[in-house]
Design a protein around this motif. Structure first.
Motif, PDB file in Angstrom:
ATOM      1  N   GLY A  20       0.834  -1.202   0.000  1.00 10.21           N
ATOM      2  CA  GLY A  20       0.000   0.000   0.000  1.00 10.21           C
ATOM      3  C   GLY A  20       0.866   1.248   0.000  1.00 10.21           C
ATOM      4  N   GLY A  21       1.933   1.239  -0.789  1.00 16.08           N
ATOM      5  CA  GLY A  21       2.789   2.426  -0.899  1.00 16.08           C
ATOM      6  C   GLY A  21       3.476   2.787   0.413  1.00 16.08           C
ATOM      7  N   GLY A  22       3.820   1.764   1.205  1.00 11.76           N
ATOM      8  CA  GLY A  22       4.504   2.041   2.483  1.00 11.76           C
ATOM      9  C   GLY A  22       3.574   2.647   3.525  1.00 11.76           C
ATOM     10  N   ALA A  23       2.264   2.377   3.379  1.00  8.18           N
ATOM     11  CA  ALA A  23       1.259   2.991   4.264  1.00  8.18           C
ATOM     12  C   ALA A  23       1.608   2.833   5.737  1.00  8.18           C
ATOM     13  CB  ALA A  23      -0.118   2.384   3.983  1.00  8.18           C
ATOM     14  N   MET A  24       1.935   1.606   6.165  1.00  6.61           N
ATOM     15  CA  MET A  24       2.138   1.377   7.595  1.00  6.61           C
ATOM     16  C   MET A  24       3.469   1.916   8.108  1.00  6.61           C
ATOM     17  SD  MET A  24      -0.541   0.423   8.980  1.00  6.61           S
ATOM     18  CE  MET A  24       0.186   0.264  10.595  1.00  6.61           C
ATOM     19  N   THR A  25       4.456   1.998   7.236  1.00 10.41           N
ATOM     20  CA  THR A  25       5.733   2.579   7.653  1.00 10.41           C
ATOM     21  C   THR A  25       5.484   4.040   8.015  1.00 10.41           C
ATOM     22  OG1 THR A  25       6.686   1.178   5.934  1.00 10.41           O
ATOM     23  CG2 THR A  25       8.176   2.757   6.992  1.00 10.41           C
ATOM     24  N   GLU A  26       4.676   4.679   7.189  1.00 13.71           N
ATOM     25  CA  GLU A  26       4.378   6.085   7.427  1.00 13.71           C
ATOM     26  C   GLU A  26       3.523   6.273   8.689  1.00 13.71           C
ATOM     27  OE1 GLU A  26       3.376   8.174   3.854  1.00 13.71           O
ATOM     28  OE2 GLU A  26       2.292   9.709   4.993  1.00 13.71           O
ATOM     29  N   VAL A  27       2.461   5.473   8.801  1.00 11.92           N
ATOM     30  CA  VAL A  27       1.570   5.605   9.966  1.00 11.92           C
ATOM     31  C   VAL A  27       2.345   5.324  11.254  1.00 11.92           C
ATOM     32  CG1 VAL A  27      -0.436   4.624  11.152  1.00 11.92           C
ATOM     33  CG2 VAL A  27      -0.524   4.974   8.685  1.00 11.92           C
ATOM     34  N   ALA A  28       3.086   4.212  11.277  1.00 14.19           N
ATOM     35  CA  ALA A  28       3.751   3.788  12.519  1.00 14.19           C
ATOM     36  C   ALA A  28       4.856   4.765  12.918  1.00 14.19           C
ATOM     37  CB  ALA A  28       4.314   2.378  12.360  1.00 14.19           C
ATOM     38  N   GLY A  29       5.406   5.463  11.930  1.00 19.01           N
ATOM     39  CA  GLY A  29       6.455   6.449  12.222  1.00 19.01           C
ATOM     40  C   GLY A  29       5.998   7.508  13.216  1.00 19.01           C
ATOM     41  N   GLY A  30       4.682   7.765  13.248  1.00 16.86           N
ATOM     42  CA  GLY A  30       4.160   8.800  14.135  1.00 16.86           C
ATOM     43  C   GLY A  30       3.660   8.270  15.471  1.00 16.86           C
ATOM     44  N   LEU A  31       3.793   6.964  15.724  1.00  8.89           N
ATOM     45  CA  LEU A  31       3.236   6.383  16.951  1.00  8.89           C
ATOM     46  C   LEU A  31       4.269   6.335  18.081  1.00  8.89           C
ATOM     47  CD1 LEU A  31       1.341   3.273  15.429  1.00  8.89           C
ATOM     48  CD2 LEU A  31       0.342   5.486  16.090  1.00  8.89           C
ATOM     49  N   SER A  32       3.840   6.733  19.283  1.00  8.51           N
ATOM     50  CA  SER A  32       4.692   6.577  20.468  1.00  8.51           C
ATOM     51  C   SER A  32       4.506   5.168  21.021  1.00  8.51           C
ATOM     52  CB  SER A  32       4.289   7.593  21.534  1.00  8.51           C
ATOM     53  OG  SER A  32       2.985   7.273  22.011  1.00  8.51           O
ATOM     54  N   ASP A  33       5.381   4.763  21.948  1.00  6.42           N
ATOM     55  CA  ASP A  33       5.232   3.450  22.589  1.00  6.42           C
ATOM     56  C   ASP A  33       3.863   3.346  23.260  1.00  6.42           C
ATOM     57  OD1 ASP A  33       7.752   2.832  21.783  1.00  6.42           O
ATOM     58  OD2 ASP A  33       8.681   2.992  23.771  1.00  6.42           O
ATOM     59  N   ASP A  34       3.451   4.458  23.864  1.00  5.70           N
ATOM     60  CA  ASP A  34       2.170   4.464  24.554  1.00  5.70           C
ATOM     61  C   ASP A  34       1.004   4.301  23.560  1.00  5.70           C
ATOM     62  OD1 ASP A  34       1.097   4.706  27.197  1.00  5.70           O
ATOM     63  OD2 ASP A  34       0.059   6.497  26.416  1.00  5.70           O
ATOM     64  N   ASN A  35       1.099   4.990  22.427  1.00 13.24           N
ATOM     65  CA  ASN A  35       0.083   4.829  21.374  1.00 13.24           C
ATOM     66  C   ASN A  35      -0.027   3.351  20.973  1.00 13.24           C
ATOM     67  OD1 ASN A  35       1.056   7.843  19.527  1.00 13.24           O
ATOM     68  ND2 ASN A  35      -0.511   7.597  21.107  1.00 13.24           N
ATOM     69  N   ILE A  36       1.115   2.718  20.776  1.00  9.10           N
ATOM     70  CA  ILE A  36       1.145   1.317  20.322  1.00  9.10           C
ATOM     71  C   ILE A  36       0.481   0.414  21.356  1.00  9.10           C
ATOM     72  CG2 ILE A  36       2.712  -0.643  19.865  1.00  9.10           C
ATOM     73  CD1 ILE A  36       4.497   1.266  18.304  1.00  9.10           C
ATOM     74  N   LYS A  37       0.777   0.677  22.623  1.00  3.99           N
ATOM     75  CA  LYS A  37       0.199  -0.142  23.692  1.00  3.99           C
ATOM     76  C   LYS A  37      -1.337  -0.035  23.708  1.00  3.99           C
ATOM     77  CE  LYS A  37       0.474  -0.662  28.638  1.00  3.99           C
ATOM     78  NZ  LYS A  37       0.817   0.014  29.876  1.00  3.99           N
ATOM     79  N   THR A  38      -1.835   1.189  23.597  1.00  2.00           N
ATOM     80  CA  THR A  38      -3.292   1.378  23.665  1.00  2.00           C
ATOM     81  C   THR A  38      -3.981   0.796  22.417  1.00  2.00           C
ATOM     82  OG1 THR A  38      -3.242   3.573  22.642  1.00  2.00           O
ATOM     83  CG2 THR A  38      -3.076   3.510  25.032  1.00  2.00           C
ATOM     84  N   LEU A  39      -3.366   0.996  21.251  1.00  2.00           N
ATOM     85  CA  LEU A  39      -3.957   0.478  20.009  1.00  2.00           C
ATOM     86  C   LEU A  39      -4.021  -1.046  20.022  1.00  2.00           C
ATOM     87  CD1 LEU A  39      -2.151   2.808  17.445  1.00  2.00           C
ATOM     88  CD2 LEU A  39      -4.640   2.684  17.799  1.00  2.00           C
ATOM     89  N   ALA A  40      -2.940  -1.673  20.471  1.00  2.00           N
ATOM     90  CA  ALA A  40      -2.883  -3.142  20.476  1.00  2.00           C
ATOM     91  C   ALA A  40      -3.986  -3.701  21.374  1.00  2.00           C
ATOM     92  CB  ALA A  40      -1.512  -3.618  20.940  1.00  2.00           C
ATOM     93  N   HIS A  41      -4.190  -3.039  22.507  1.00  2.00           N
ATOM     94  CA  HIS A  41      -5.224  -3.514  23.424  1.00  2.00           C
ATOM     95  C   HIS A  41      -6.616  -3.314  22.813  1.00  2.00           C
ATOM     96  CE1 HIS A  41      -7.046  -4.700  27.162  1.00  2.00           C
ATOM     97  NE2 HIS A  41      -7.842  -3.660  27.073  1.00  2.00           N
ATOM     98  N   TYR A  42      -6.838  -2.126  22.295  1.00  3.36           N
ATOM     99  CA  TYR A  42      -8.142  -1.809  21.700  1.00  3.36           C
ATOM    100  C   TYR A  42      -8.522  -2.797  20.584  1.00  3.36           C
ATOM    101  CZ  TYR A  42     -11.463   0.757  18.746  1.00  3.36           C
ATOM    102  OH  TYR A  42     -12.534   1.105  17.974  1.00  3.36           O
ATOM    103  N   LEU A  43      -7.601  -3.019  19.661  1.00  4.20           N
ATOM    104  CA  LEU A  43      -7.912  -3.904  18.527  1.00  4.20           C
ATOM    105  C   LEU A  43      -8.134  -5.346  18.983  1.00  4.20           C
ATOM    106  CD1 LEU A  43      -5.402  -2.491  15.879  1.00  4.20           C
ATOM    107  CD2 LEU A  43      -7.887  -2.169  15.942  1.00  4.20           C
ATOM    108  N   ALA A  44      -7.396  -5.765  20.023  1.00  6.54           N
ATOM    109  CA  ALA A  44      -7.518  -7.159  20.480  1.00  6.54           C
ATOM    110  C   ALA A  44      -8.860  -7.428  21.158  1.00  6.54           C
ATOM    111  CB  ALA A  44      -6.374  -7.500  21.431  1.00  6.54           C
ATOM    112  N   VAL A  45      -9.414  -6.423  21.832  1.00  6.85           N
ATOM    113  CA  VAL A  45     -10.652  -6.681  22.594  1.00  6.85           C
ATOM    114  C   VAL A  45     -11.919  -6.247  21.858  1.00  6.85           C
ATOM    115  CG1 VAL A  45      -9.435  -6.504  24.810  1.00  6.85           C
ATOM    116  CG2 VAL A  45     -10.629  -4.481  23.890  1.00  6.85           C
ATOM    117  N   LEU A  46     -11.781  -5.777  20.624  1.00  2.55           N
ATOM    118  CA  LEU A  46     -12.982  -5.382  19.864  1.00  2.55           C
ATOM    119  C   LEU A  46     -14.004  -6.520  19.876  1.00  2.55           C
ATOM    120  CD1 LEU A  46     -11.553  -3.710  16.614  1.00  2.55           C
ATOM    121  CD2 LEU A  46     -12.994  -2.609  18.329  1.00  2.55           C
ATOM    122  N   PRO A  47     -15.295  -6.185  20.032  1.00  6.01           N
ATOM    123  CA  PRO A  47     -16.306  -7.249  20.062  1.00  6.01           C
ATOM    124  C   PRO A  47     -16.437  -7.943  18.697  1.00  6.01           C
ATOM    125  CG  PRO A  47     -17.357  -5.085  20.098  1.00  6.01           C
ATOM    126  CD  PRO A  47     -15.877  -4.851  20.186  1.00  6.01           C
TER     127      PRO A  47
END
Ligand code: HEC
Ligand code: HEC
Length: 197
Positions: A170-197
């Motif tokens: 996807g044209g390096g989509a995730m490299t670009e998106v992840a470049g702006g994420l802090s460790d804390d962002n990553i932690k919260t996102l991982a939890h949110y996506l894992a527990v989605l109903p």
């Protein structure tokens, strides 16, 4: 003569078999090809420890990941070893087979960190993750399903994109998106996506 009486039903059966072979129902998962057998030890119905589910991912996405492991652009010792001997035809067969399987069901255990989930929801909105992954994060176009993946795995995936040890289609989509994420962002996102109903 008994033989004559049988000829009618027998040929009807043959015709029916031919029809059902010619038009397999799309919803029916294909039988595992030979080349998929070693994969099932880790990616089968019971997942190996530290292994993400691949059932129901898009065919194209699975193939791209296998090509990236084979070339070493996506780094993971186990998967680089598994992909090393695969031919292009093997990769096509594997993509076809695993994408035909049903998506694993959402986890059913209660969310023990609802505050982290809310923070993750805000982070996902801030970074517009749903724009590519779909409103329910079940995937759309080239972006794979990211709902119901194990929490540790999503955190690892985002960290790998950020460190550029994993390429992104996807044209390096995730490299670009992840470049702006802090460790804390990553932690919260991982939890949110894992527990989605
Ligand atoms: C010994 C366990 C093991 C075996 C056997 C194995 N895998 Fe994996 N697989 C893994 C692990 C661990 C990962 C996560 C790699 C990472 O973190 O980047 C993975 C990741 C993947 C991914 C990427 C998933 C994603 O969401 O991006 C695909 C596709 C995949 N494996 C396909 C296969 C196929 C096809 C086979 C058989 C040829 C196979 N694997 C065999 C352990 C295994
Ligand atoms: C511009 C489109 C786009 C946006 C925005 C986007 N993604 Fe992605 N995402 C992709 C694509 C394309 C892939 C497949 C990349 C690859 O080839 O590895 C992907 C892959 C992923 C994966 C890897 C899944 C797996 O099975 O290994 C995760 C996790 C992920 N995205 C999470 C997120 C999160 C969280 C956000 C918001 C912070 C986000 N994405 C925003 C397009 C996008």
């Amino acid at each position: 003569m008994p033989a004559r009486n049988f000829s009618g039903p027998v040929s009807a059966t043959i015709v029916l078999c031919a029809i059902s072979l010619a038009s397999p129902r799309a919803a029916e998962p294909a039988e595992a090809p030979e080349v998929a057998q070693p994969c099932l030890a880790c990616h089968g119905e019971v997942l190996g420890e530290g292994v993400p589910p691949i059932a129901g991912h898009f065919n194209n996405y699975i193939q791209l990941q296998l090509v990236a492991f084979r070339s070493g652009r996506r780094q993971n010792e186990i998967m680089q070893g598994m992909a090393a001997g695969l031919s292009d035809n093997d990769i096509r067969a594997l993509g076809k087979y695993f994408s035909s399987l049903p998506i694993p069901a959402a986890a059913t255990q209660a969310d023990e960190q609802p505050d982290l989930t809310k923070a993750g929801q805000r982070t996902a909105a801030q970074f517009r993750c749903a724009n590519c992954h779909g409103d329910k994060f079940l995937g759309s176009q080239g972006a794979p399903r990211v709902a119901h993946l194990p929490e540790f795995y999503v955190a690892k995936a985002l960290t790998d994109y950020r460190a550029n040890t994993r390429p992104s289609s996807g044209g390096g989509a995730m490299t670009e998106v992840a470049g702006g994420l802090s460790d804390d962002n990553i932690k919260t996102l991982a939890h949110y996506l894992a527990v989605l109903p």
